[in-house]
Motif scaffolding. Structure first.
Motif, PDB file in Angstrom:
ATOM      1  N   GLY A  60      26.393  57.904  31.686  1.00 42.22           N
ATOM      2  CA  GLY A  60      25.877  57.179  30.217  1.00 42.22           C
ATOM      3  C   GLY A  60      24.438  56.912  30.347  1.00 42.22           C
ATOM      4  N   SER A  61      23.918  56.479  29.294  1.00 46.07           N
ATOM      5  CA  SER A  61      22.653  55.984  29.333  1.00 46.07           C
ATOM      6  C   SER A  61      22.283  54.851  28.321  1.00 46.07           C
ATOM      7  CB  SER A  61      21.509  56.986  28.923  1.00 46.07           C
ATOM      8  OG  SER A  61      21.597  57.368  27.577  1.00 46.07           O
ATOM      9  N   ILE A  62      21.616  53.567  28.785  1.00 47.66           N
ATOM     10  CA  ILE A  62      21.257  52.691  27.967  1.00 47.66           C
ATOM     11  C   ILE A  62      19.844  52.366  27.723  1.00 47.66           C
ATOM     12  CG2 ILE A  62      21.364  50.351  27.930  1.00 47.66           C
ATOM     13  CD1 ILE A  62      23.839  50.561  30.198  1.00 47.66           C
ATOM     14  N   GLU A  63      19.367  52.379  26.560  1.00 45.46           N
ATOM     15  CA  GLU A  63      17.589  52.091  26.327  1.00 45.46           C
ATOM     16  C   GLU A  63      17.593  50.610  25.465  1.00 45.46           C
ATOM     17  OE1 GLU A  63      15.779  55.012  24.057  1.00 45.46           O
ATOM     18  OE2 GLU A  63      15.689  56.491  25.619  1.00 45.46           O
ATOM     19  N   ILE A  64      16.862  49.995  26.087  1.00 44.03           N
ATOM     20  CA  ILE A  64      16.577  48.750  25.295  1.00 44.03           C
ATOM     21  C   ILE A  64      14.998  48.684  24.942  1.00 44.03           C
ATOM     22  CG2 ILE A  64      16.386  46.220  25.801  1.00 44.03           C
ATOM     23  CD1 ILE A  64      18.702  46.770  27.688  1.00 44.03           C
ATOM     24  N   CYS A  65      15.048  48.597  23.574  1.00 44.03           N
ATOM     25  CA  CYS A  65      13.593  48.614  23.179  1.00 44.03           C
ATOM     26  C   CYS A  65      12.817  49.837  23.502  1.00 44.03           C
ATOM     27  CB  CYS A  65      12.691  47.314  23.291  1.00 44.03           C
ATOM     28  SG  CYS A  65      13.299  45.920  22.494  1.00 44.03           S
ATOM     29  N   GLY A  66      13.484  51.090  23.618  1.00 50.14           N
ATOM     30  CA  GLY A  66      12.884  52.069  24.043  1.00 50.14           C
ATOM     31  C   GLY A  66      12.756  52.506  25.496  1.00 50.14           C
ATOM     32  N   VAL A  67      13.090  51.617  26.188  1.00 51.59           N
ATOM     33  CA  VAL A  67      13.045  51.481  27.711  1.00 51.59           C
ATOM     34  C   VAL A  67      14.201  51.848  28.355  1.00 51.59           C
ATOM     35  CG1 VAL A  67      11.942  50.458  29.679  1.00 51.59           C
ATOM     36  CG2 VAL A  67      11.133  49.828  27.606  1.00 51.59           C
ATOM     37  N   ASP A  68      14.344  52.696  29.366  1.00 53.03           N
ATOM     38  CA  ASP A  68      15.545  52.965  29.920  1.00 53.03           C
ATOM     39  C   ASP A  68      15.786  52.099  30.970  1.00 53.03           C
ATOM     40  OD1 ASP A  68      17.096  56.061  30.443  1.00 53.03           O
ATOM     41  OD2 ASP A  68      17.633  54.358  31.659  1.00 53.03           O
ATOM     42  N   LEU A  69      17.195  51.409  30.837  1.00 54.03           N
ATOM     43  CA  LEU A  69      17.633  50.368  31.668  1.00 54.03           C
ATOM     44  C   LEU A  69      17.962  50.912  33.103  1.00 54.03           C
ATOM     45  CD1 LEU A  69      18.698  47.492  31.902  1.00 54.03           C
ATOM     46  CD2 LEU A  69      20.895  48.201  31.440  1.00 54.03           C
ATOM     47  N   LEU A  70      18.307  52.143  33.186  1.00 54.89           N
ATOM     48  CA  LEU A  70      18.647  52.500  34.756  1.00 54.89           C
ATOM     49  C   LEU A  70      17.190  53.058  35.374  1.00 54.89           C
ATOM     50  CD1 LEU A  70      21.701  54.338  33.649  1.00 54.89           C
ATOM     51  CD2 LEU A  70      21.507  52.153  34.526  1.00 54.89           C
ATOM     52  N   ASP A  71      16.269  53.538  34.609  1.00 53.93           N
ATOM     53  CA  ASP A  71      15.006  54.087  35.246  1.00 53.93           C
ATOM     54  C   ASP A  71      13.989  52.865  35.621  1.00 53.93           C
ATOM     55  OD1 ASP A  71      15.794  56.585  35.286  1.00 53.93           O
ATOM     56  OD2 ASP A  71      14.577  57.309  33.582  1.00 53.93           O
ATOM     57  N   LYS A  72      13.963  52.098  34.595  1.00 50.67           N
ATOM     58  CA  LYS A  72      13.078  50.815  34.641  1.00 50.67           C
ATOM     59  C   LYS A  72      13.612  49.508  34.569  1.00 50.67           C
ATOM     60  CE  LYS A  72       9.216  53.601  33.013  1.00 50.67           C
ATOM     61  NZ  LYS A  72       8.508  54.019  31.576  1.00 50.67           N
TER      62      LYS A  72
END
Lengths: 246, 247
Positions: A60-72
């Motif tokens: 699954g994926s999570i984005e906070i304010c358009g920023v990917d939590l797992l990438d950055k």
């Protein structure tokens, strides 16, 4: 006002062969308070730990304010404030020391630091407690320090895991008022067992059971249909072990 | 961000009595040894004068103090390193650090540096002890410096090891006892290396320190210390990341 601050897609988390969370999706708009409801072991805490980067999702994926939590992770976490179930307090620091440390951790501007500190103490009713050691505070005040820590940097998303546990009725009312205030400028997710709390402060409710979302509905929508939250809750979650005994 | 963690750790360290008690005790023990050696030197001084190329006060007094200090640090480090991560796990405060916009590497390095700062103070005090001999003689500053660098590197190794062991458990006492056990093991390797083959010499941490203590700055030993420290820091970071992945 309708920007999406947090979006999670198809979150799964397994502990060994046991699936604690299955395919949960969440979307949160700015200015919205979302209540996560569910019986014990429904996956509320696991979901929250994943949303705050404390636990890596199995998929699954999570984005906070358009920023990917797992990438950055660092960039994304800058928009987050988190109060875990057990408040992460250093017992032998004073309230001021602790809050300043939390502010520095969240990269609050050095010049703004005194204003930010006073502001957050005022919001959480801690004005007179700055010099006290955290270990000497009562449970209710410790909980307030925990909340202060989560909102000190004005995050876009505030995640609170059972924020009103252990508080007296007056404090509960104050904390609820605070959550509604927070909901005006940021997005808030809160988990709780108390149904009236959700009816009081939330705009939207999700009911989790055995790691799945059973209901995702606005409270206004529930009211329109004329259904009571308690009935819905028991209906959706009563078929577990204890429920079948009754 | 490393600085934020470092400042917090130092504040916690120096508001507890532990740091002050340890500083006092270490200084007391080492000064006692120092004075004992000074006494012995004064007794044999007249005999030394008859030798063609006699050892100076640095060799007779200062270097033995440094090698004793290495053993003292071996025993003290577990007490200082035990709470660094174990306590954060037990009090659930690690969540605060992990949820903040800060990397695991920053957390681990910050905590490691707090120990380094503490040992820097101890080593400075030992150097001052040696320098006090200037009142009645001359010193071999090269030897003093190489001993100090050696002791500093040894302290870094013990700190990294202690930090890693502290990340493995939620109980500070268990972290201290385990770190102490491993340190004792390294001391035993050092004792065993006296009699037997060369490979024990190569892996013995204290044997590498002995070379610094003789005034010999060997790149092999430096590489050994740096690899040892880095390896345990990387293991600690991996361990904390693993917690997140496997939880």
């Amino acid at each position: 006002m309708t920007t999406i601050t947090l979006s999670a897609q198809n979150l799964c988390r397994n502990y060994g062969s046991h699936a604690a969370v299955r395919e949960i999706s969440l979307q949160l708009r700015r200015g919205e308070v979302l209540g996560l409801l569910g019986p014990n072991g429904a996956g509320k805490t696991t979901t929250m730990r994943m949303l705050t980067g404390n636990l890596a999702p199995s998929s699954g994926s999570i984005e906070i304010c358009g920023v990917d939590l797992l990438d950055k992770p660092q960039e994304a976490k800058a928009h987050l404030g988190f109060l875990p179930e057990i408040p992460p307090l250093y017992q032998d620091m004073t309230v001021d020391e602790y809050l300043l440390f939390a502010a520095r951790l969240h990269r609050v501007n050095k010049q703004a630091m005194p204003t930010v500190l006073n502001n957050v103490k005022q919001r959480c009713g801690l004005e007179d407690h700055g010099k006290y050691l955290i270990v000497t505070l009562s449970k209710g005040f410790q909980q307030r320090v925990g909340i202060a820590q989560a909102i000190i940097h004005n995050p876009d998303v505030v995640i609170l895991d059972e924020p009103t546990v252990g508080l007296d009725p007056n404090q509960i009312r104050e904390i609820r008022k605070l959550i509604r205030e927070l909901g005006a400028s940021s997005s808030v997710i809160l988990s709780t067992h108390i149904l009236s709390e959700v009816e009081n402060v939330c705009d939207r409710v999700q009911i989790l059971h055995k790691g799945c979302v059973m209901l995702d509905e606005t409270l206004a929508g529930l009211q329109q249909r004329g259904t009571c939250l308690e009935d819905v809750f028991t209906q959706l979650t009563h078929n577990d072990g204890l429920g079948s005994l009754i | 961000m490393i600085i934020t963690i470092l400042r917090k750790e130092l504040r916690v360290l120096f508001t507890s009595p532990l740091a002050w008690i340890l500083l006092t005790l270490i200084q007391l023990v080492l000064t006692w040894i120092f004075l004992g050696l000074l006494d012995a030197f004064l007794q044999i001084q007249s005999q030394l004068l008859q030798i063609a190329n006699p050892p100076g006060i640095t060799e007779i007094i200062v270097t033995p103090v440094f090698s004793m200090a290495a053993i003292v640090l071996l025993m003290v480090t577990p007490l200082l390193s035990m709470r660094l991560l174990a306590e954060e796990q037990r009090n659930h405060t690690l969540t605060l650090l992990v949820s903040a916009p800060i990397s695991m590497t920053d957390i681990v390095i910050g905590k490691f540096l707090s120990l380094i700062v503490f040992f820097f103070i101890i080593i400075t005090l030992i150097i001052l002890l040696g320098i006090s001999l200037l009142l009645g003689g001359t010193l071999d500053f090269g030897l003093l410096l190489s001993s100090a660098i050696g002791l500093f590197l040894v302290a870094a190794c013990f700190s990294a090891l202690g930090l890693y062991i502290s990340s493995l458990t939620g109980q500070p006492v268990i972290a201290a006892i385990s770190a102490f056990g491993v340190s004792l093991g390294m001391w035993i390797i050092d004792l065993a290396a006296n009699e037997t083959n060369r490979w024990l010499h190569s892996i013995s941490l204290l044997k590498h320190f002995e070379r610094f203590n003789q005034g010999l700055i060997d790149t092999f030993s430096i590489a050994y210390f740096i690899l040892f420290t880095t390896a345990f820091l990387v293991l600690t970071i991996r361990r904390l990341d693993g917690e997140r992945l496997h939880g």
